[in-house]
Design a protein around this motif. Structure first.
Motif, PDB file in Angstrom:
ATOM      1  N   GLN A   9       1.263  -1.477   0.258  1.00 12.65           N
ATOM      2  CA  GLN A   9      -0.209  -0.108   0.268  1.00 12.65           C
ATOM      3  C   GLN A   9       1.253   1.215   0.429  1.00 12.65           C
ATOM      4  O   GLN A   9       0.677   2.291  -0.676  1.00 12.65           O
ATOM      5  CB  GLN A   9      -0.724   0.451   1.058  1.00 12.65           C
ATOM      6  N   GLY A  10       1.989   0.935   0.852  1.00 13.15           N
ATOM      7  CA  GLY A  10       2.886   2.485   0.905  1.00 13.15           C
ATOM      8  C   GLY A  10       3.583   2.144   0.002  1.00 13.15           C
ATOM      9  O   GLY A  10       3.829   3.507  -0.860  1.00 13.15           O
ATOM     10  N   ILE A  11       4.136   1.613  -0.877  1.00 13.11           N
ATOM     11  CA  ILE A  11       4.261   1.652  -3.093  1.00 13.11           C
ATOM     12  C   ILE A  11       3.741   2.612  -3.949  1.00 13.11           C
ATOM     13  O   ILE A  11       3.771   2.936  -4.408  1.00 13.11           O
ATOM     14  CB  ILE A  11       4.989   0.796  -3.171  1.00 13.11           C
ATOM     15  N   ARG A  12       1.583   1.989  -2.994  1.00 23.25           N
ATOM     16  CA  ARG A  12       1.423   1.811  -4.202  1.00 23.25           C
ATOM     17  C   ARG A  12       0.881   3.450  -3.545  1.00 23.25           C
ATOM     18  O   ARG A  12      -0.041   4.447  -4.547  1.00 23.25           O
ATOM     19  CB  ARG A  12       0.286   1.781  -4.427  1.00 23.25           C
ATOM     20  N   ARG A  13       0.792   3.955  -2.697  1.00 22.35           N
ATOM     21  CA  ARG A  13       0.651   5.584  -1.922  1.00 22.35           C
ATOM     22  C   ARG A  13      -0.974   5.780  -2.106  1.00 22.35           C
ATOM     23  O   ARG A  13      -1.751   6.279  -2.335  1.00 22.35           O
ATOM     24  CB  ARG A  13       0.938   6.804  -3.058  1.00 22.35           C
ATOM     25  N   ALA A  14      -1.751   4.218  -1.513  1.00 18.87           N
ATOM     26  CA  ALA A  14      -2.838   4.039  -1.838  1.00 18.87           C
ATOM     27  C   ALA A  14      -3.311   3.693   0.126  1.00 18.87           C
ATOM     28  O   ALA A  14      -3.079   2.691   0.931  1.00 18.87           O
ATOM     29  CB  ALA A  14      -3.418   2.587  -2.341  1.00 18.87           C
ATOM     30  N   HIS A  15      -4.386   5.060   0.541  1.00 21.92           N
ATOM     31  CA  HIS A  15      -4.417   5.191   1.693  1.00 21.92           C
ATOM     32  C   HIS A  15      -3.704   4.957   3.146  1.00 21.92           C
ATOM     33  O   HIS A  15      -4.565   3.883   3.792  1.00 21.92           O
ATOM     34  CB  HIS A  15      -5.847   3.506   2.099  1.00 21.92           C
ATOM     35  N   VAL A  16      -2.852   4.743   2.114  1.00 18.59           N
ATOM     36  CA  VAL A  16      -1.202   4.317   3.368  1.00 18.59           C
ATOM     37  C   VAL A  16      -1.904   5.398   5.163  1.00 18.59           C
ATOM     38  O   VAL A  16      -1.624   4.164   5.925  1.00 18.59           O
ATOM     39  CB  VAL A  16      -0.274   5.344   2.992  1.00 18.59           C
TER      40      VAL A  16
ATOM     41  N   VAL B 293      -9.837  -2.420   1.198  1.00 22.29           N
ATOM     42  CA  VAL B 293      -8.214  -2.097   1.800  1.00 22.29           C
ATOM     43  C   VAL B 293      -8.204  -2.104   3.484  1.00 22.29           C
ATOM     44  O   VAL B 293      -7.382  -3.135   3.632  1.00 22.29           O
ATOM     45  CB  VAL B 293      -7.540  -1.118   1.432  1.00 22.29           C
ATOM     46  N   ILE B 294      -9.435  -1.301   4.539  1.00 22.13           N
ATOM     47  CA  ILE B 294      -9.133  -2.179   5.636  1.00 22.13           C
ATOM     48  C   ILE B 294      -9.351  -3.140   6.385  1.00 22.13           C
ATOM     49  O   ILE B 294      -9.469  -3.667   7.255  1.00 22.13           O
ATOM     50  CB  ILE B 294     -10.154  -0.863   6.556  1.00 22.13           C
ATOM     51  N   LEU B 295     -10.645  -3.619   5.598  1.00 27.32           N
ATOM     52  CA  LEU B 295     -11.052  -5.217   6.044  1.00 27.32           C
ATOM     53  C   LEU B 295     -10.418  -5.813   5.395  1.00 27.32           C
ATOM     54  O   LEU B 295      -9.451  -6.802   6.146  1.00 27.32           O
ATOM     55  CB  LEU B 295     -12.676  -5.511   5.172  1.00 27.32           C
ATOM     56  N   THR B 296      -9.353  -5.995   4.431  1.00 31.53           N
ATOM     57  CA  THR B 296      -8.659  -7.208   4.931  1.00 31.53           C
ATOM     58  C   THR B 296      -7.497  -7.226   5.251  1.00 31.53           C
ATOM     59  O   THR B 296      -6.750  -7.513   5.481  1.00 31.53           O
ATOM     60  CB  THR B 296      -7.753  -6.931   2.681  1.00 31.53           C
ATOM     61  N   LEU B 297      -6.659  -5.537   5.754  1.00 27.67           N
ATOM     62  CA  LEU B 297      -6.255  -5.418   6.748  1.00 27.67           C
ATOM     63  C   LEU B 297      -6.180  -6.402   8.189  1.00 27.67           C
ATOM     64  O   LEU B 297      -5.033  -6.737   8.362  1.00 27.67           O
ATOM     65  CB  LEU B 297      -5.515  -3.963   6.924  1.00 27.67           C
ATOM     66  N   LEU B 298      -7.633  -5.991   8.279  1.00 25.75           N
ATOM     67  CA  LEU B 298      -7.808  -6.623   9.858  1.00 25.75           C
ATOM     68  C   LEU B 298      -8.259  -7.744   9.677  1.00 25.75           C
ATOM     69  O   LEU B 298      -7.414  -8.804  10.728  1.00 25.75           O
ATOM     70  CB  LEU B 298      -9.681  -6.169  10.334  1.00 25.75           C
ATOM     71  N   ALA B 299      -8.416  -9.006   8.945  1.00 27.50           N
ATOM     72  CA  ALA B 299      -8.675 -10.267   8.413  1.00 27.50           C
ATOM     73  C   ALA B 299      -6.960 -10.686   8.531  1.00 27.50           C
ATOM     74  O   ALA B 299      -6.875 -11.471   9.230  1.00 27.50           O
ATOM     75  CB  ALA B 299      -8.735 -10.864   7.174  1.00 27.50           C
ATOM     76  N   LEU B 300      -5.721 -10.097   7.913  1.00 23.22           N
ATOM     77  CA  LEU B 300      -4.762 -10.297   7.404  1.00 23.22           C
ATOM     78  C   LEU B 300      -4.256 -10.276   9.372  1.00 23.22           C
ATOM     79  O   LEU B 300      -3.090 -10.978   9.848  1.00 23.22           O
ATOM     80  CB  LEU B 300      -3.290  -9.056   7.043  1.00 23.22           C
TER      81      LEU B 300
ATOM     82  N   GLN C 275      -9.536  -0.161  -5.570  1.00 19.64           N
ATOM     83  CA  GLN C 275      -9.801  -0.433  -4.258  1.00 19.64           C
ATOM     84  C   GLN C 275     -10.023   0.706  -3.087  1.00 19.64           C
ATOM     85  O   GLN C 275      -9.329   1.580  -2.549  1.00 19.64           O
ATOM     86  CB  GLN C 275      -8.772  -1.039  -2.976  1.00 19.64           C
ATOM     87  N   SER C 276     -11.245   0.270  -2.691  1.00 24.70           N
ATOM     88  CA  SER C 276     -11.773   1.423  -2.004  1.00 24.70           C
ATOM     89  C   SER C 276     -11.782   1.168  -0.597  1.00 24.70           C
ATOM     90  O   SER C 276     -10.474   0.156  -0.142  1.00 24.70           O
ATOM     91  CB  SER C 276     -13.211   0.972  -1.427  1.00 24.70           C
ATOM     92  N   LEU C 277     -11.086   2.730   0.935  1.00 24.85           N
ATOM     93  CA  LEU C 277     -11.048   2.812   1.795  1.00 24.85           C
ATOM     94  C   LEU C 277     -11.420   1.059   2.581  1.00 24.85           C
ATOM     95  O   LEU C 277     -10.578   0.911   3.305  1.00 24.85           O
ATOM     96  CB  LEU C 277     -10.630   3.627   2.348  1.00 24.85           C
TER      97      LEU C 277
END
Length: 198
Positions: A28-35, A110-117, A105-107
């Motif tokens: 996400q940081g590389i993509r600068r997406a919702h960092v 992204v957050i749901l994926t991160l919470l699952a991870l 990807q919507s915020l």
């Protein structure tokens, strides 16, 4: 400081290991997406878990015998799926970093994926709730120990997420994305297999 610094450095040493959560933050940081939101979510999730451990909830797995296997197999299944998703992306190729940092990807996604991870990985409970929680009991000021551990998490994730943009020129090349996706897939699968064969 006698309690704060050990908490800080213990937490930092546990987070530094390459894992599913770190790989996701890096991408996400590389993509600068919702960092910002990704880093904040990681820090807050760790804060909740560390606080629980320091407050004495490390006995959860012992109190609920079904908790550990459910988390282990659920986490392994999710990591296998997420690894497959990245492996497919690596195989197809064609991804390239856009200078504007746009992301499809919507915020929320992204957050749901991160919470699952984060929460489907049993190791996160072992590191934060059990290990940090049990070690904190050896210090006179558990509160300062916990604050140090929580601060280390925020420092690490914001450094990783924001620092990843330095790699942006490299990821203007589609081949670099294929390599990164392949590494992430391999990391996810390795963690999943480790969970299945504990």
């Amino acid at each position: 400081m006698a309690s704060f610094l050990p908490g800080f450095f213990l937490s930092l040493s546990l987070i530094l290991a390459i894992g599913a959560q770190n790989a996701f933050v890096l991408r996400q940081g590389i993509r600068r997406a919702h960092v910002f939101w990704v880093c904040l979510t990681c820090g807050l999730a760790d804060a909740v878990l560390i606080t629980g451990g320091v407050a004495g909830f490390g006995a959860l797995a012992q109190a609920l015998p079904w908790f550990e296997p459910v988390m282990r197999y659920g986490g392994a299944a999710f990591l296998l799926w997420y690894g497959w998703k990245n492996a497919r992306s690596a195989w197809r190729g064609g991804a390239v970093l856009e200078a504007g940092g746009t992301d499809t990807q919507s915020l929320r996604s992204v957050i749901l994926t991160l919470l699952a991870l984060t929460f489907l990985n049993p190791h996160v409970y072992l590191d934060t709730v059990v290990l940090i929680g049990s070690i904190s009991s050896q210090y006179d000021d558990r509160l300062l120990f916990g604050i140090g551990a929580v601060l280390a998490s925020f420092v690490f994730f914001f450094a990783l997420g924001c620092g990843a943009r330095l790699l942006a020129p490299l990821f203007a090349n589609p081949r670099a994305w294929q390599v990164l996706d392949g590494i992430i897939a391999a990391t996810m699968w390795a963690i999943a297999l480790k969970l299945l064969y504990l």
